[in-house]
Motif scaffolding. Structure first.
Motif, PDB file in Angstrom:
ATOM      1  N   UNK A  94      -9.039  -2.229  -7.052  1.00  0.00           N
ATOM      2  CA  UNK A  94      -9.489  -3.274  -6.141  1.00  0.00           C
ATOM      3  C   UNK A  94      -8.746  -3.150  -4.815  1.00  0.00           C
ATOM      4  N   UNK A  95      -9.478  -3.309  -3.731  1.00  0.00           N
ATOM      5  CA  UNK A  95      -8.839  -3.246  -2.417  1.00  0.00           C
ATOM      6  C   UNK A  95      -7.869  -4.410  -2.212  1.00  0.00           C
ATOM      7  N   UNK A  96      -7.995  -5.442  -3.058  1.00  0.00           N
ATOM      8  CA  UNK A  96      -7.094  -6.602  -2.973  1.00  0.00           C
ATOM      9  C   UNK A  96      -5.900  -6.477  -3.906  1.00  0.00           C
ATOM     10  N   UNK A  97      -5.781  -5.361  -4.621  1.00  0.00           N
ATOM     11  CA  UNK A  97      -4.679  -5.171  -5.565  1.00  0.00           C
ATOM     12  C   UNK A  97      -3.347  -5.232  -4.826  1.00  0.00           C
ATOM     13  N   UNK A  98      -2.415  -6.083  -5.256  1.00  0.00           N
ATOM     14  CA  UNK A  98      -1.127  -6.183  -4.551  1.00  0.00           C
ATOM     15  C   UNK A  98      -0.332  -4.883  -4.557  1.00  0.00           C
ATOM     16  N   UNK A  99      -0.508  -4.057  -5.599  1.00  0.00           N
ATOM     17  CA  UNK A  99       0.183  -2.775  -5.615  1.00  0.00           C
ATOM     18  C   UNK A  99      -0.340  -1.847  -4.523  1.00  0.00           C
ATOM     19  N   UNK A 100      -1.626  -1.978  -4.211  1.00  0.00           N
ATOM     20  CA  UNK A 100      -2.183  -1.176  -3.127  1.00  0.00           C
ATOM     21  C   UNK A 100      -1.578  -1.618  -1.793  1.00  0.00           C
ATOM     22  N   UNK A 101      -1.296  -2.910  -1.680  1.00  0.00           N
ATOM     23  CA  UNK A 101      -0.627  -3.403  -0.478  1.00  0.00           C
ATOM     24  C   UNK A 101       0.772  -2.805  -0.366  1.00  0.00           C
ATOM     25  N   UNK A 102       1.434  -2.596  -1.516  1.00  0.00           N
ATOM     26  CA  UNK A 102       2.747  -1.961  -1.516  1.00  0.00           C
ATOM     27  C   UNK A 102       2.649  -0.516  -1.032  1.00  0.00           C
ATOM     28  N   UNK A 103       1.628   0.192  -1.540  1.00  0.00           N
ATOM     29  CA  UNK A 103       1.390   1.559  -1.091  1.00  0.00           C
ATOM     30  C   UNK A 103       1.193   1.584   0.421  1.00  0.00           C
ATOM     31  N   UNK A 104       0.360   0.675   0.906  1.00  0.00           N
ATOM     32  CA  UNK A 104       0.064   0.642   2.342  1.00  0.00           C
ATOM     33  C   UNK A 104       1.328   0.431   3.167  1.00  0.00           C
TER      34      UNK A 104
END
Length: 286
Positions: A94-104
């Motif tokens: 999911x683009x809203x995944x908090x882990x993806x925010x960490x990656x970003x």
């Protein structure tokens, strides 16, 4: 695999990507580093995570990781499969995944340093590509690899003034004779779909593609080898870049200089991390 297992594996991939996508990461195997960077590239394409300059830096790092993996002995087919897996995994996050925010956040922080980096050397098996993003009013090399034919130095890559640059080969021939034509020769992927790494590296004549230079001028003094006072700059079309990027980084291509008496002088080059160097330049001049 259960939903919980899938979620756990996805989280592990995201956390790994947050570390392995960094340009200085060296702890992972080259193939793993390529997979993680390919995952971040795919996630960015889907979720629009990064600004264009960060995307260019990430593209450079991903191309660099691919070259390192191939030079370490990883098969091209294995890397293609890894890229497919990376895109598939990115498609499930999911683009809203908090882990993806960490990656970003971590990728933004890491690659912001690249945006301030004026020069980089992309090592190869035999010859490096040297990239330069420093703005200059004089003609300068933006991406360059050096070679030699006989006693004559030959440089090839991107050169120009200011923001404008194109593909050129600069040669300073010893003696009075000068070539009347030049061309790039390299593997034709239609005739030989797999990398050619045998012999001296250059694919046999029957399996070569060639791209002729579009013109020649006297080379700017700032583009010449250090001990030379004159030379020619042969201009090549943009299609050359695409052709080189299709090669395995370990492959050889060459520039042939043709003379009126029918003789040919050949300077060999290594494909190397040409793609990574181009992506580094795409971040713009500083």
């Amino acid at each position: 695999m259960t939903i919980g297992q899938t979620a756990s594996k996805t989280k592990a991939v995201l956390l790994a990507a947050a570390v392995l996508a960094l340009p200085t990461a060296v702890r992972a195997a080259p193939a793993d580093t390529y997979y993680e960077r390919a995952f971040v590239v795919a996630a960015d394409a889907r979720c629009n995570l990064f600004a264009p300059n960060i995307e260019a830096a990430l593209a450079a790092a991903t191309a660099q990781a691919r070259g390192a993996a191939l030079r370490s002995g990883t098969a091209e087919a294995e890397l293609a499969a890894a890229a497919t897996r990376a895109r598939a995994r990115a498609g499930t996050v999911s683009c809203a995944d908090p882990q993806l925010a960490t990656v970003r956040a971590r990728v933004d922080g890491a690659f912001s340093g690249w945006l301030r980096t004026p020069r980089m050397v992309f090592p190869g098996a035999r010859r490096p590509w040297t990239a330069n993003r420093v703005s200059s009013a004089d003609a300068s090399w933006r991406l360059q690899q050096m070679s030699v034919v006989g006693a004559s130095p030959v440089a090839f890559g991107y050169a120009g003034k200011g923001e404008a640059h194109g593909l050129v080969a600069v040669v300073s021939f010893v003696g009075r004779s000068r070539p009347n034509a030049a061309r790039i020769v390299l593997r034709d992927p239609v005739r030989v779909p797999r990398p050619w790494l045998a012999g001296e590296g250059l694919v046999p004549v029957s399996a070569r593609a060639s791209i002729w230079a579009t013109g020649v001028d006297a080379a700017d003094l700032t583009l010449l080898a250090e001990d030379r006072r004159a030379g020619e700059a042969w201009r090549f079309p943009a299609s050359v870049a695409t052709a080189i990027e299709r090669l395995d980084p370990r492959e050889t291509f060459a520039i042939e200089f043709h003379f009126r008496d029918g003789s040919v002088a050949t300077a060999k080059f290594e494909a190397g991390d040409f793609a990574a160097g181009r992506a580094f330049l795409a971040m713009g001049l500083i």
